[in-house]
Design a protein around this motif. Structure first.
Motif, PDB file in Angstrom:
ATOM      1  N   THR A 158      -5.531   1.411 -15.183  1.00 38.00           N
ATOM      2  CA  THR A 158      -5.481   2.757 -14.596  1.00 38.00           C
ATOM      3  C   THR A 158      -4.552   2.787 -13.387  1.00 38.00           C
ATOM      4  N   ASN A 159      -4.545   1.711 -12.625  1.00 36.55           N
ATOM      5  CA  ASN A 159      -3.681   1.641 -11.452  1.00 36.55           C
ATOM      6  C   ASN A 159      -2.269   1.165 -11.788  1.00 36.55           C
ATOM      7  N   LYS A 160      -1.959   1.104 -13.079  1.00 38.98           N
ATOM      8  CA  LYS A 160      -0.616   0.744 -13.563  1.00 38.98           C
ATOM      9  C   LYS A 160      -0.158  -0.656 -13.127  1.00 38.98           C
ATOM     10  N   LEU A 161      -1.119  -1.543 -12.914  1.00 34.72           N
ATOM     11  CA  LEU A 161      -0.766  -2.887 -12.477  1.00 34.72           C
ATOM     12  C   LEU A 161      -0.616  -3.851 -13.644  1.00 34.72           C
ATOM     13  N   ILE A 162      -1.324  -3.578 -14.734  1.00 30.68           N
ATOM     14  CA  ILE A 162      -1.183  -4.405 -15.938  1.00 30.68           C
ATOM     15  C   ILE A 162      -1.077  -3.486 -17.150  1.00 30.68           C
ATOM     16  N   GLY A 184       0.826  -1.211   0.000  1.00 28.39           N
ATOM     17  CA  GLY A 184       0.000   0.000   0.000  1.00 28.39           C
ATOM     18  C   GLY A 184       0.858   1.258   0.000  1.00 28.39           C
ATOM     19  N   LYS A 185       1.956   1.216   0.780  1.00 30.87           N
ATOM     20  CA  LYS A 185       2.857   2.378   0.830  1.00 30.87           C
ATOM     21  C   LYS A 185       3.519   2.600  -0.522  1.00 30.87           C
ATOM     22  N   GLN A 186       3.959   1.498  -1.110  1.00 23.56           N
ATOM     23  CA  GLN A 186       4.605   1.548  -2.428  1.00 23.56           C
ATOM     24  C   GLN A 186       3.622   2.060  -3.485  1.00 23.56           C
ATOM     25  N   HIS A 187       2.383   1.568  -3.411  1.00 26.60           N
ATOM     26  CA  HIS A 187       1.361   1.954  -4.377  1.00 26.60           C
ATOM     27  C   HIS A 187       1.049   3.447  -4.265  1.00 26.60           C
ATOM     28  N   ARG A 188       1.040   3.958  -3.043  1.00 26.57           N
ATOM     29  CA  ARG A 188       0.784   5.392  -2.856  1.00 26.57           C
ATOM     30  C   ARG A 188       1.873   6.218  -3.541  1.00 26.57           C
ATOM     31  N   LYS A 189       3.123   5.806  -3.362  1.00 30.29           N
ATOM     32  CA  LYS A 189       4.238   6.514  -4.023  1.00 30.29           C
ATOM     33  C   LYS A 189       4.105   6.442  -5.536  1.00 30.29           C
ATOM     34  N   GLU A 190       3.810   5.251  -6.036  1.00 29.95           N
ATOM     35  CA  GLU A 190       3.840   4.965  -7.469  1.00 29.95           C
ATOM     36  C   GLU A 190       2.642   5.576  -8.203  1.00 29.95           C
ATOM     37  N   VAL A 191       1.457   5.441  -7.656  1.00 28.37           N
ATOM     38  CA  VAL A 191       0.253   5.781  -8.415  1.00 28.37           C
ATOM     39  C   VAL A 191      -0.531   6.940  -7.823  1.00 28.37           C
ATOM     40  N   ILE A 192      -0.776   6.903  -6.512  1.00 28.49           N
ATOM     41  CA  ILE A 192      -1.580   7.970  -5.925  1.00 28.49           C
ATOM     42  C   ILE A 192      -0.753   9.252  -5.886  1.00 28.49           C
ATOM     43  N   GLY A 193       0.567   9.090  -5.667  1.00 30.27           N
ATOM     44  CA  GLY A 193       1.508  10.199  -5.810  1.00 30.27           C
ATOM     45  C   GLY A 193       1.679  11.043  -4.554  1.00 30.27           C
ATOM     46  N   LYS A 243      -5.621   0.578   3.732  1.00 33.24           N
ATOM     47  CA  LYS A 243      -6.760   1.178   3.019  1.00 33.24           C
ATOM     48  C   LYS A 243      -6.395   1.454   1.560  1.00 33.24           C
ATOM     49  N   ASP A 244      -5.207   2.018   1.347  1.00 36.39           N
ATOM     50  CA  ASP A 244      -4.747   2.287  -0.024  1.00 36.39           C
ATOM     51  C   ASP A 244      -4.695   0.995  -0.839  1.00 36.39           C
ATOM     52  N   ALA A 245      -4.118  -0.033  -0.221  1.00 31.73           N
ATOM     53  CA  ALA A 245      -3.982  -1.310  -0.929  1.00 31.73           C
ATOM     54  C   ALA A 245      -5.357  -1.870  -1.258  1.00 31.73           C
ATOM     55  N   TYR A 270      -2.610  -9.131 -22.477  1.00 26.67           N
ATOM     56  CA  TYR A 270      -2.426  -8.418 -21.216  1.00 26.67           C
ATOM     57  C   TYR A 270      -1.203  -8.955 -20.495  1.00 26.67           C
ATOM     58  N   SER A 271      -0.450  -8.053 -19.872  1.00 28.08           N
ATOM     59  CA  SER A 271       0.713  -8.497 -19.106  1.00 28.08           C
ATOM     60  C   SER A 271       0.859  -7.643 -17.856  1.00 28.08           C
ATOM     61  N   ILE A 272       1.691  -8.125 -16.956  1.00 28.81           N
ATOM     62  CA  ILE A 272       1.903  -7.441 -15.676  1.00 28.81           C
ATOM     63  C   ILE A 272       2.996  -6.390 -15.823  1.00 28.81           C
ATOM     64  N   THR A 273       2.804  -5.243 -15.209  1.00 28.33           N
ATOM     65  CA  THR A 273       3.833  -4.191 -15.214  1.00 28.33           C
ATOM     66  C   THR A 273       4.804  -4.436 -14.064  1.00 28.33           C
ATOM     67  N   ALA A 274       5.872  -3.633 -14.015  1.00 30.54           N
ATOM     68  CA  ALA A 274       6.817  -3.742 -12.894  1.00 30.54           C
ATOM     69  C   ALA A 274       6.085  -3.485 -11.574  1.00 30.54           C
ATOM     70  N   HIS A 275       5.218  -2.481 -11.567  1.00 29.94           N
ATOM     71  CA  HIS A 275       4.464  -2.195 -10.342  1.00 29.94           C
ATOM     72  C   HIS A 275       3.552  -3.377  -9.980  1.00 29.94           C
ATOM     73  N   GLY A 276       2.961  -3.990 -10.988  1.00 24.44           N
ATOM     74  CA  GLY A 276       2.135  -5.181 -10.749  1.00 24.44           C
ATOM     75  C   GLY A 276       2.941  -6.317 -10.141  1.00 24.44           C
ATOM     76  N   LYS A 277       4.189  -6.463 -10.614  1.00 30.52           N
ATOM     77  CA  LYS A 277       5.050  -7.535 -10.070  1.00 30.52           C
ATOM     78  C   LYS A 277       5.318  -7.339  -8.588  1.00 30.52           C
ATOM     79  N   SER A 278       5.262  -6.084  -8.137  1.00 28.89           N
ATOM     80  CA  SER A 278       5.519  -5.811  -6.725  1.00 28.89           C
ATOM     81  C   SER A 278       4.418  -6.389  -5.830  1.00 28.89           C
ATOM     82  N   LEU A 279       3.342  -6.887  -6.450  1.00 29.92           N
ATOM     83  CA  LEU A 279       2.279  -7.548  -5.674  1.00 29.92           C
ATOM     84  C   LEU A 279       2.629  -8.990  -5.308  1.00 29.92           C
ATOM     85  N   ASP A 280       3.728  -9.490  -5.851  1.00 25.21           N
ATOM     86  CA  ASP A 280       4.142 -10.888  -5.607  1.00 25.21           C
ATOM     87  C   ASP A 280       4.020 -11.342  -4.154  1.00 25.21           C
ATOM     88  N   ASN A 281       4.580 -10.530  -3.240  1.00 23.15           N
ATOM     89  CA  ASN A 281       4.552 -10.921  -1.829  1.00 23.15           C
ATOM     90  C   ASN A 281       3.128 -10.991  -1.282  1.00 23.15           C
TER      91      ASN A 281
END
Lengths: 110, 110
Positions: free
Chosen positions: B63-67, A101-110, B15-17, B81-92
């Motif tokens: 829109t959320n830059k995940l794919i 969520g923290k990473q997403h805020r930096k990356e997308v929400i800004g 909440k952001d996530a 469709y493919s995963i973006t670098a930001h999308g890959k950060s969802l791995d964990n």
């Protein structure tokens, strides 16, 4: 539909997890209780949820054995909610979501 | 409401996530794409979602830059469709949810 390709076992596992955790409140309630047992009004205040919704969500979490409800023999009775052992097993999920969520805020929400 | 006690920073992050991942489909789409780029119909078949809902969810994930959505210059055009670098950060997140889902099935669903 889940056996043709990809990673069907993972998809089933994630479906199970999402079924138990669906909606925007259950995980927030869990985070609130990770920091210590709380009373109804304390949870409500901390996460900003209506009483009606909180009551519904707490019941579902209890059914799923994620939290328990203790009634203390005071006057008036004190009711406290706490996390079960099974609920504690959500730690990794909460931590990874919080990091992301923290990473997403930096990356997308800004 | 988020500053009185507990762990307000974590609550905001979660909440952001949850805002980005809400509903039962987005994470399943991400799991499906973790295993390789896919076409619309392949995702639909794998996770068992209606075309209308899949189309809506893919747009939100984009829109959320995940794919990302790539159109190839074939006839008829191929869309993948493919995963973006930001999308890959969802791995964990996906891994911890998948582990927990398996545990939850043993513990509660039985």
């Amino acid at each position: 539909m889940l056996t043709r390709e990809g990673c069907p076992e993972n998809i089933l596992a994630i479906k199970d997890a999402l079924d138990a955790l669906e909606g925007r409140w259950k995980l927030l309630i869990m985070v609130s209780l990770v920091n210590g047992n709380k009373r109804f009004k304390e949870i409500a205040r901390e996460i900003g949820i209506t009483d009606k919704m909180l009551s519904k969500e707490l019941k579902t979490l209890e059914t799923n054995k994620l939290i328990k409800r203790d009634v203390y023999d005071t006057f008036p009775p004190t009711v406290e909610y706490s996390i079960t052992a099974h609920g504690k097993s959500l730690d990794n999920v909460l931590e990874s979501l919080s990091k992301w969520g923290k990473q997403h805020r930096k990356e997308v929400i800004g």
